[in-house]
Motif scaffolding. Structure first.
Motif, PDB file in Angstrom:
ATOM      1  N   LEU A  17      -2.492  -4.083  12.063  1.00  0.00           N
ATOM      2  CA  LEU A  17      -0.866  -4.087  12.041  1.00  0.00           C
ATOM      3  C   LEU A  17      -0.349  -3.194  13.178  1.00  0.00           C
ATOM      4  O   LEU A  17       0.588  -3.724  13.998  1.00  0.00           O
ATOM      5  CB  LEU A  17      -0.392  -3.541  10.778  1.00  0.00           C
ATOM      6  CG  LEU A  17       1.113  -3.630  10.713  1.00  0.00           C
ATOM      7  CD1 LEU A  17       1.712  -4.962  10.996  1.00  0.00           C
ATOM      8  CD2 LEU A  17       1.256  -2.804   9.181  1.00  0.00           C
ATOM      9  N   TRP A  18      -1.108  -2.058  13.652  1.00  0.00           N
ATOM     10  CA  TRP A  18      -0.750  -1.338  14.763  1.00  0.00           C
ATOM     11  C   TRP A  18      -0.620  -2.075  16.045  1.00  0.00           C
ATOM     12  O   TRP A  18       0.116  -1.870  16.709  1.00  0.00           O
ATOM     13  CB  TRP A  18      -1.517   0.076  14.743  1.00  0.00           C
ATOM     14  CG  TRP A  18      -1.402   0.974  16.039  1.00  0.00           C
ATOM     15  CD1 TRP A  18      -2.304   0.770  16.899  1.00  0.00           C
ATOM     16  CD2 TRP A  18      -0.597   2.192  15.995  1.00  0.00           C
ATOM     17  NE1 TRP A  18      -2.079   1.841  17.730  1.00  0.00           N
ATOM     18  CE2 TRP A  18      -0.942   2.688  17.243  1.00  0.00           C
ATOM     19  CE3 TRP A  18       0.531   2.628  15.320  1.00  0.00           C
ATOM     20  CZ2 TRP A  18      -0.198   3.662  17.981  1.00  0.00           C
ATOM     21  CZ3 TRP A  18       1.202   3.587  15.886  1.00  0.00           C
ATOM     22  CH2 TRP A  18       0.619   4.271  17.172  1.00  0.00           C
ATOM     23  N   GLN A  41       0.202   4.813   7.210  1.00  0.00           N
ATOM     24  CA  GLN A  41      -0.868   4.271   6.317  1.00  0.00           C
ATOM     25  C   GLN A  41      -2.333   4.612   7.063  1.00  0.00           C
ATOM     26  O   GLN A  41      -2.849   4.892   6.336  1.00  0.00           O
ATOM     27  CB  GLN A  41      -0.874   2.878   6.262  1.00  0.00           C
ATOM     28  CG  GLN A  41       0.448   2.597   5.334  1.00  0.00           C
ATOM     29  CD  GLN A  41       0.749   3.165   4.008  1.00  0.00           C
ATOM     30  OE1 GLN A  41       1.257   4.002   3.634  1.00  0.00           O
ATOM     31  NE2 GLN A  41      -0.399   2.806   3.081  1.00  0.00           N
ATOM     32  N   ILE A  42      -2.251   4.495   8.364  1.00  0.00           N
ATOM     33  CA  ILE A  42      -3.594   4.944   8.941  1.00  0.00           C
ATOM     34  C   ILE A  42      -3.620   6.547   8.602  1.00  0.00           C
ATOM     35  O   ILE A  42      -5.060   6.934   8.608  1.00  0.00           O
ATOM     36  CB  ILE A  42      -3.392   4.935  10.492  1.00  0.00           C
ATOM     37  CG1 ILE A  42      -3.436   3.352  10.649  1.00  0.00           C
ATOM     38  CG2 ILE A  42      -4.699   5.417  11.208  1.00  0.00           C
ATOM     39  CD1 ILE A  42      -3.393   2.783  12.179  1.00  0.00           C
ATOM     40  N   SER A  66       0.801  -1.179   0.269  1.00  0.00           N
ATOM     41  CA  SER A  66       0.030   0.126   0.112  1.00  0.00           C
ATOM     42  C   SER A  66       0.929   1.249   0.205  1.00  0.00           C
ATOM     43  O   SER A  66       0.389   2.398  -0.495  1.00  0.00           O
ATOM     44  CB  SER A  66      -0.895   0.087   1.232  1.00  0.00           C
ATOM     45  OG  SER A  66      -1.987  -1.194   1.104  1.00  0.00           O
ATOM     46  N   PHE A  67       1.882   1.320   0.744  1.00  0.00           N
ATOM     47  CA  PHE A  67       2.732   2.522   0.784  1.00  0.00           C
ATOM     48  C   PHE A  67       3.560   2.579  -0.653  1.00  0.00           C
ATOM     49  O   PHE A  67       3.593   3.731  -0.996  1.00  0.00           O
ATOM     50  CB  PHE A  67       3.851   1.978   1.777  1.00  0.00           C
ATOM     51  CG  PHE A  67       5.085   3.149   1.636  1.00  0.00           C
ATOM     52  CD1 PHE A  67       4.753   4.286   2.357  1.00  0.00           C
ATOM     53  CD2 PHE A  67       6.208   3.207   1.232  1.00  0.00           C
ATOM     54  CE1 PHE A  67       5.802   5.255   2.553  1.00  0.00           C
ATOM     55  CE2 PHE A  67       7.229   4.064   0.987  1.00  0.00           C
ATOM     56  CZ  PHE A  67       7.088   5.194   2.068  1.00  0.00           C
ATOM     57  N   MET A 109      -8.217  -0.193   4.205  1.00  0.00           N
ATOM     58  CA  MET A 109      -7.116  -0.199   4.551  1.00  0.00           C
ATOM     59  C   MET A 109      -6.743   0.117   5.867  1.00  0.00           C
ATOM     60  O   MET A 109      -5.763  -0.029   6.643  1.00  0.00           O
ATOM     61  CB  MET A 109      -6.308   0.966   3.646  1.00  0.00           C
ATOM     62  CG  MET A 109      -4.879   0.941   3.696  1.00  0.00           C
ATOM     63  SD  MET A 109      -3.785   2.066   2.534  1.00  0.00           S
ATOM     64  CE  MET A 109      -4.308   3.670   3.354  1.00  0.00           C
ATOM     65  N   GLY A 110      -7.821   1.144   6.519  1.00  0.00           N
ATOM     66  CA  GLY A 110      -7.779   1.499   7.759  1.00  0.00           C
ATOM     67  C   GLY A 110      -7.547   0.482   8.879  1.00  0.00           C
ATOM     68  O   GLY A 110      -6.834   0.435   9.679  1.00  0.00           O
ATOM     69  N   THR A 111      -8.650  -0.461   8.503  1.00  0.00           N
ATOM     70  CA  THR A 111      -8.907  -1.526   9.528  1.00  0.00           C
ATOM     71  C   THR A 111      -7.503  -2.437   9.637  1.00  0.00           C
ATOM     72  O   THR A 111      -7.215  -2.849  10.385  1.00  0.00           O
ATOM     73  CB  THR A 111      -9.876  -2.211   8.962  1.00  0.00           C
ATOM     74  OG1 THR A 111     -11.408  -1.342   9.102  1.00  0.00           O
ATOM     75  CG2 THR A 111     -10.239  -3.448   9.841  1.00  0.00           C
ATOM     76  N   ALA A 112      -7.170  -2.745   8.136  1.00  0.00           N
ATOM     77  CA  ALA A 112      -5.799  -3.603   8.053  1.00  0.00           C
ATOM     78  C   ALA A 112      -4.705  -3.090   9.044  1.00  0.00           C
ATOM     79  O   ALA A 112      -3.963  -3.688   9.358  1.00  0.00           O
ATOM     80  CB  ALA A 112      -5.556  -3.759   6.653  1.00  0.00           C
TER      81      ALA A 112
END
Length: 442
Positions: free
Chosen positions: A159-160, A190-191, A130-131, A152-155
């Motif tokens: 990861l966070w 990414q968040i 994604s980056f 993407m935010g949930t994924a």
């Protein structure tokens, strides 16, 4: 593995590595949909189902303790009697039952550390993609390689969470901590790029929970009475100050937060959908219409057709009420909603009862999973849904926690073990961990 390892120990190590790889592969497929992913998803699901049947006798004490998990899928399948979409109800109900069976496999074959590592590796892979997506032309900075910024935010929130647990784990090696720091920075960036209000608030909440349960207890401050008195006074003063401020100012704090993230007071139309759901629940309160029964616009006079037209959706598009509880109440009725709430209460209670004082990381991880799942359930409809990743982590957390209280000679669960250290015998040597410091408690 040592030179003196017996053939049985060698076999156990191989089985453990196999289970870890299979679960990591499952996460890889469920993190993001891609073309022909069913070629991996379905064979894995069938293997996990076969393993559940194979080990049924061994895990029966755990099943007996967690039988509440099967009430909602059973009611889901039973709704085929009166539901509109009989075939869809049966198929999705069996998928939900299979989802729970997979959770039993993960809970009994992996440790919490294995679970976090598998998630972190998978999420980091998609985080890196994604980056690089804007530079490779495979996506945008706001959503990366995912279908939407919320996905993407949930994924990246997952990861966070995994990264924080790895970094805060006092027994993690230096290499693993470096990997955790890299993933932590990547997920935070990414968040931020996703610009998702939900993801940002969840990331902040996870950091607070991790601090309170993983850092503060290690300082010994929780043993001091003045800490609780000071904390109570601080919270009371903060609430009183905020109340006095907002009553004297023409500011709505909720609208101010929503405005900061570009949201309107209807939460992008969600409140309008909830009004439609409320009217449908009043028409059929107890039994519901069965899975998929509402969102099939047979004619222009149905509520679903009016919603599709109002939100400019094609009749073949997938839509939902963007609230798991409204979604369940409409399709499985208030009785189904009751069974769902029982599942939630059992899972949270199981995690809290299994809280470990020696290593709080498992508790932190599962409490954060609960927090993220419950928070998303208010604005999304995939809570307690077939093959939903957060649903699986949520249920797995309850099962792993319950295993620490299942002590029967028939299944040979390890006696007097720490939380997350109990698993079905035969005991497997810790995978990728030091036996002396593993969460496996070996």
């Amino acid at each position: 593995m040592t030179a003196t390892a017996t053939p049985m120990e060698v076999l156990e190590i191989r089985e453990r590595r196999r289970d870890f790889v299979l679960v990591a592969l499952w996460f890889f497929v469920t993190f993001k949909q891609f073309r022909f992913d069913e070629l991996i998803l379905y064979p894995l699901a069938l293997y996990f189902a076969w393993a559940f049947i194979r080990d049924f006798q061994k895990i029966f004490p755990l099943i007996a303790r967690s039988f509440v998990l099967f009430l909602f899928p059973a009611w889901w399948l039973l709704s085929a009697i009166w539901g509109v979409e009989t075939t869809l109800i049966l198929r999705s109900g069996l998928q939900l039952l299979l989802t729970i069976m997979i959770c039993y496999f993960i809970a009994t074959r992996l440790t919490v550390r294995d679970l976090i590592l598998a998630l972190a590796l998978t999420a980091t892979y998609y985080g890196v993609l994604s980056f690089l997506a804007p530079y490779l032309g495979t996506g945008t900075s706001a959503r990366g390689v995912f279908s939407s910024k919320n996905a993407m935010g949930t994924a990246m929130v997952i990861l966070w969470l995994c990264s924080l647990c790895i970094v805060f784990d006092p027994d993690s090696s230096k290499k693993r901590k470096l990997f955790g720091m890299f993933s932590l920075v990547l997920s935070a960036w990414q968040i931020y790029m996703a610009n998702s209000a939900t993801a940002m608030l969840l990331a902040f909440g996870i950091a607070v929970i991790a601090f309170l349960f993983a850092i503060v207890p290690q300082t010994g401050i929780l043993k001091r009475r003045w800490f609780y008195a000071l904390g109570f006074l601080a919270v009371a003063a903060l609430l009183l100050s905020a109340s006095a401020f907002f009553t004297t100012q023409s500011i709505d704090p909720i609208n101010a937060v929503l405005g900061a993230f570009g949201k309107d007071t209807t939460l992008t139309g969600r409140t309008l959908l909830w009004e439609y759901a409320t009217r449908q629940i009043e028409d059929d309160p107890l039994l519901g219409v069965g899975a998929g029964g509402f969102w099939t616009p047979y004619d222009k006079l149905s509520q679903a057709s009016r919603i599709y037209e109002e939100f400019h959706k094609a009749t073949y598009a997938t839509f939902s009420f963007h609230n798991s509880y409204f979604e369940i109440a409409v399709h499985q009725g208030l009785i189904g909603l009751f069974f769902c709430i029982l599942t939630v209460l059992w899972t949270i209670g199981s995690i809290l009862l299994a809280r470990s004082q020696t290593n709080p990381i498992p508790t932190v991880f599962f409490l954060c999973v609960c927090s993220v799942s419950l928070a998303r359930s208010m604005t999304e409809s995939d809570f307690i849904a077939p093959f939903a990743l957060l649903t699986m982590l949520f249920i797995t957390g309850g099962l792993m926690s319950a295993m620490s209280r299942v002590k029967t000679p028939e299944t040979k669960f390890k006696q007097n073990a720490r939380f997350s250290s109990v698993r079905i015998q035969p005991q497997r040597p810790p995978f990728l961990t030091n036996p002396a410091t593993s969460w496996n408690g070996a």
